[in-house]
Scaffold this motif. Structure first.
Motif, mmCIF file in Angstrom:
data_model
loop_
_atom_site.group_PDB
_atom_site.id
_atom_site.type_symbol
_atom_site.label_atom_id
_atom_site.label_comp_id
_atom_site.label_asym_id
_atom_site.label_seq_id
_atom_site.Cartn_x
_atom_site.Cartn_y
_atom_site.Cartn_z
ATOM 1 N N SER A 213 0.837 -1.196 0.000
ATOM 2 C CA SER A 213 0.000 0.000 0.000
ATOM 3 C C SER A 213 0.879 1.256 0.000
ATOM 4 O O SER A 213 2.063 1.212 0.340
ATOM 5 C CB SER A 213 -0.901 0.025 1.232
ATOM 6 N N GLU A 214 0.260 2.370 -0.384
ATOM 7 C CA GLU A 214 0.978 3.643 -0.324
ATOM 8 C C GLU A 214 1.324 3.978 1.123
ATOM 9 O O GLU A 214 2.363 4.579 1.404
ATOM 10 C CB GLU A 214 0.126 4.758 -0.938
ATOM 11 N N GLY A 215 0.453 3.553 2.054
ATOM 12 C CA GLY A 215 0.722 3.797 3.471
ATOM 13 C C GLY A 215 1.997 3.117 3.931
ATOM 14 O O GLY A 215 2.832 3.728 4.599
ATOM 15 N N LYS A 216 2.185 1.841 3.579
ATOM 16 C CA LYS A 216 3.397 1.124 3.971
ATOM 17 C C LYS A 216 4.621 1.724 3.281
ATOM 18 O O LYS A 216 5.695 1.830 3.882
ATOM 19 C CB LYS A 216 3.276 -0.359 3.623
ATOM 20 N N ALA A 217 4.451 2.135 2.029
ATOM 21 C CA ALA A 217 5.561 2.767 1.303
ATOM 22 C C ALA A 217 5.994 4.058 1.994
ATOM 23 O O ALA A 217 7.191 4.353 2.095
ATOM 24 C CB ALA A 217 5.151 3.053 -0.138
ATOM 25 N N ARG A 218 5.036 4.822 2.490
ATOM 26 C CA ARG A 218 5.356 6.063 3.202
ATOM 27 C C ARG A 218 6.063 5.768 4.525
ATOM 28 O O ARG A 218 6.992 6.482 4.907
ATOM 29 C CB ARG A 218 4.088 6.878 3.447
ATOM 30 N N LEU A 219 5.635 4.731 5.220
ATOM 31 C CA LEU A 219 6.302 4.358 6.468
ATOM 32 C C LEU A 219 7.767 4.004 6.199
ATOM 33 O O LEU A 219 8.666 4.453 6.925
ATOM 34 C CB LEU A 219 5.588 3.170 7.117
ATOM 35 N N ILE A 220 8.017 3.219 5.166
ATOM 36 C CA ILE A 220 9.392 2.820 4.838
ATOM 37 C C ILE A 220 10.227 4.037 4.457
ATOM 38 O O ILE A 220 11.384 4.165 4.877
ATOM 39 C CB ILE A 220 9.386 1.776 3.699
ATOM 40 N N ASN A 221 9.652 4.934 3.687
ATOM 41 C CA ASN A 221 10.388 6.158 3.328
ATOM 42 C C ASN A 221 10.714 6.989 4.564
ATOM 43 O O ASN A 221 11.797 7.582 4.658
ATOM 44 C CB ASN A 221 9.577 6.990 2.335
ATOM 45 N N ASN A 222 9.788 7.046 5.513
ATOM 46 C CA ASN A 222 10.054 7.776 6.758
ATOM 47 C C ASN A 222 11.184 7.127 7.548
ATOM 48 O O ASN A 222 11.991 7.807 8.180
ATOM 49 C CB ASN A 222 8.786 7.832 7.614
ATOM 50 N N ILE A 223 11.239 5.791 7.508
ATOM 51 C CA ILE A 223 12.339 5.077 8.172
ATOM 52 C C ILE A 223 13.665 5.409 7.503
ATOM 53 O O ILE A 223 14.665 5.710 8.166
ATOM 54 C CB ILE A 223 12.092 3.553 8.141
ATOM 55 N N LEU A 244 9.516 -6.958 4.766
ATOM 56 C CA LEU A 244 9.239 -7.232 6.170
ATOM 57 C C LEU A 244 7.755 -6.999 6.474
ATOM 58 O O LEU A 244 7.126 -6.117 5.896
ATOM 59 C CB LEU A 244 10.075 -6.338 7.080
ATOM 60 N N SER A 245 7.212 -7.794 7.393
ATOM 61 C CA SER A 245 5.848 -7.550 7.851
ATOM 62 C C SER A 245 5.850 -6.311 8.741
ATOM 63 O O SER A 245 6.904 -5.823 9.158
ATOM 64 C CB SER A 245 5.329 -8.754 8.633
ATOM 65 N N ILE A 246 4.671 -5.792 9.052
ATOM 66 C CA ILE A 246 4.576 -4.624 9.922
ATOM 67 C C ILE A 246 5.112 -4.949 11.309
ATOM 68 O O ILE A 246 5.768 -4.122 11.943
ATOM 69 C CB ILE A 246 3.126 -4.116 10.005
ATOM 70 N N ASN A 247 4.873 -6.157 11.791
ATOM 71 C CA ASN A 247 5.388 -6.536 13.108
ATOM 72 C C ASN A 247 6.918 -6.535 13.104
ATOM 73 O O ASN A 247 7.560 -6.091 14.069
ATOM 74 C CB ASN A 247 4.868 -7.909 13.523
ATOM 75 N N GLU A 248 7.520 -6.994 12.007
ATOM 76 C CA GLU A 248 8.982 -7.015 11.902
ATOM 77 C C GLU A 248 9.547 -5.601 11.804
ATOM 78 O O GLU A 248 10.574 -5.289 12.423
ATOM 79 C CB GLU A 248 9.400 -7.855 10.699
ATOM 80 N N LEU A 249 8.886 -4.744 11.045
ATOM 81 C CA LEU A 249 9.316 -3.341 10.972
ATOM 82 C C LEU A 249 9.200 -2.684 12.344
ATOM 83 O O LEU A 249 10.072 -1.914 12.752
ATOM 84 C CB LEU A 249 8.466 -2.573 9.957
ATOM 85 N N ASN A 250 8.130 -3.003 13.038
ATOM 86 C CA ASN A 250 7.901 -2.463 14.376
ATOM 87 C C ASN A 250 9.006 -2.900 15.334
ATOM 88 O O ASN A 250 9.532 -2.097 16.117
ATOM 89 C CB ASN A 250 6.534 -2.924 14.884
ATOM 90 N N LEU A 251 9.385 -4.180 15.290
ATOM 91 C CA LEU A 251 10.458 -4.691 16.143
ATOM 92 C C LEU A 251 11.801 -4.042 15.799
ATOM 93 O O LEU A 251 12.593 -3.705 16.684
ATOM 94 C CB LEU A 251 10.571 -6.211 15.991
ATOM 95 N N LEU A 252 12.054 -3.874 14.506
ATOM 96 C CA LEU A 252 13.308 -3.260 14.068
ATOM 97 C C LEU A 252 13.415 -1.826 14.590
ATOM 98 O O LEU A 252 14.465 -1.415 15.094
ATOM 99 C CB LEU A 252 13.392 -3.278 12.539
ATOM 100 N N LEU A 253 12.317 -1.079 14.485
ATOM 101 C CA LEU A 253 12.313 0.299 14.971
ATOM 102 C C LEU A 253 12.526 0.356 16.478
ATOM 103 O O LEU A 253 13.238 1.217 16.989
ATOM 104 C CB LEU A 253 10.992 0.982 14.603
ATOM 105 N N SER A 254 11.902 -0.580 17.192
ATOM 106 C CA SER A 254 12.064 -0.622 18.652
ATOM 107 C C SER A 254 13.512 -0.887 19.034
ATOM 108 O O SER A 254 14.045 -0.296 19.977
ATOM 109 C CB SER A 254 11.160 -1.708 19.251
ATOM 110 N N SER A 255 14.164 -1.787 18.282
ATOM 111 C CA SER A 255 15.554 -2.134 18.597
ATOM 112 C C SER A 255 16.506 -0.969 18.331
ATOM 113 O O SER A 255 17.552 -0.853 18.966
ATOM 114 C CB SER A 255 15.993 -3.358 17.778
ATOM 115 N N LYS A 256 16.129 -0.105 17.378
ATOM 116 C CA LYS A 256 16.973 1.047 17.047
ATOM 117 C C LYS A 256 16.702 2.232 17.972
ATOM 118 O O LYS A 256 17.386 3.242 17.928
ATOM 119 C CB LYS A 256 16.736 1.475 15.597
ATOM 120 N N ASN A 257 15.662 2.114 18.807
ATOM 121 C CA ASN A 257 15.339 3.172 19.767
ATOM 122 C C ASN A 257 15.125 4.522 19.087
ATOM 123 O O ASN A 257 15.578 5.554 19.581
ATOM 124 C CB ASN A 257 16.461 3.313 20.784
ATOM 125 N N THR A 258 14.413 4.498 17.968
ATOM 126 C CA THR A 258 14.239 5.715 17.187
ATOM 127 C C THR A 258 12.765 5.970 16.918
ATOM 128 O O THR A 258 12.023 5.053 16.577
ATOM 129 C CB THR A 258 14.975 5.609 15.832
#
Length: 370
Positions: A213-223, A244-258
């Motif tokens: 989706s465009e929404g997921k594409a925007r999230l990745i660009n923000n990352i 990556l699934s949304i849960n995996e992206l969520n975990l990755l972001l949490s690990s980066k503390n960002t």
């Protein structure tokens, strides 16, 4: 306005614009026996003549045309209210689904953006239903098909509307509905949400290319715009994160503390489907045949590579340096490398230099004896 209402108004407008034919009727009646010009009908006729003396057939036709135009205009506006897109909403877990609604929050169109999305929608016909009903149906199907579980509890909600205030209000309504549905299923969900009002052709093209989706594409660009680096200090790629699934992206972001710009997060991503850092460390040590007491400079970082989550592990012993990549879901060793410890090399090199210095010293003594 419905079709029958439009037809009724149109018939009324045309009926009211028909020329007055009472004059012809009166003329014919005058020749009839017993007809009196001073009767009530003549009085009414006089009044009608006064009112309609300026109404010519041409003017009457014009008025009828105006009436038709007004009714048509109202009908078009009503049609636009029903079928014109007001908001675009996407739900992403791994299934990606896009919804278009009118200003009354009724569904105009629902589209699955990948094969998982098709599985979720199946044969559901959500056209013309209210958004809250559609949300319940879609989230319910994700639960039923095992895409939203205690182990995989993250979902991304993206809302596009030209009115940011309205987009934020709509996002809150949707996230509240999803939280309620998940709570009833005893799932503590983690909801990422974002709103936007602009058209970004480049992002849309990336979304279409990667079947997201465009929404997921925007999230990745923000990352990517947040300059988050992988464990080797390199930038991530759009393609690798899109897998990556949304849960995996969520975990990755949490690990980066960002914190990611323009993205709100409720709840924590579940780690139940993944091994822990401790598990990954023991896996590497066991493979290397080394005791934990023998290592130093241990580093473990959750990372993403080739569309999967991995643990990057590095440590040293007195002689060697070790690097491991371990699948964070399965615990499988994906890659490993062993090199001579730089410190050991430096120590040996220093010893070699010391030996050279001893030789120089010995040569000097020989010269003195001579």
């Amino acid at each position: 306005m419905r079709k029958k209402e439009i037809e009724k108004k149109l018939n009324t407008a045309i009926s009211n614009s028909v020329p007055n034919v009472l004059d012809n009727i009166i003329t014919k009646c005058e020749n009839k026996k017993g007809f009196t010009k001073n009767s009530d009908i003549m009085k009414k006729d006089t009044n009608l003549k006064q009112k309609n003396k300026y109404l010519t057939p041409k003017l009457t036709g014009t008025l009828a045309l105006i009436a038709v135009c007004i009714i048509t205009f109202i009908g078009i506006n009503q049609y636009n209210d029903i079928y014109k897109t007001d908001s675009i909403i996407s739900f992403d877990v791994n299934p990606s689904i896009e919804i278009k609604t009118n200003k009354d929050k009724e569904i105009i169109e629902v589209t699955s953006l990948n094969k998982e999305g098709k599985e979720i929608l199946d044969d559901m016909d959500l056209k013309n239903v209210d958004l809250d009903v559609a949300t319940n149906a879609i989230i319910g199907s994700m639960l039923k098909n095992g895409y939203l579980t205690v182990d995989e509890n993250s979902i991304l909600v993206s809302v596009k509307n030209n009115d940011i205030k309205k987009a934020n209000e709509l996002t809150k309504e949707i996230t509240d509905d999803i939280n309620e549905i998940l709570n009833k299923s005893s799932i503590k969900g983690s909801i990422l949400s974002q709103v936007y009002d602009d058209n970004d052709k480049a992002t849309t093209e990336l979304a279409n290319k990667n079947n997201i989706s465009e929404g997921k594409a925007r999230l990745i660009n923000n990352i990517l715009n947040s300059n988050i680096k992988d464990s080797k200090g390199n930038n991530y790629t759009f393609e690798s994160l899109s897998k990556l699934s949304i849960n995996e992206l969520n975990l990755l972001l949490s690990s980066k503390n960002t914190e990611i710009k323009n993205t709100n997060t409720q709840g924590e991503a579940s780690t139940n489907s993944y091994i822990t850092k401790e598990n990954a460390k023991q896996k590497a040590l066991s493979d290397a045949g080394i005791s934990e007491n023998d290592i130093r400079n241990l580093e473990i970082e959750l990372d993403a590579d080739a569309g999967i989550l991995i643990y990057e592990i590095e440590f040293k012993t007195s002689n060697n340096e070790y690097e491991y990549e371990i699948n964070a879901r399965t615990g499988e060793i994906i890659n490993k490398n062993t090199d001579l410890n730089d410190d050991t090399y430096d120590d040996n090199h220093d010893d070699y230099d010391d030996y050279d210095d001893y030789d120089d010293y010995d040569d000097d003594n020989d010269d003195d004896n001579d």
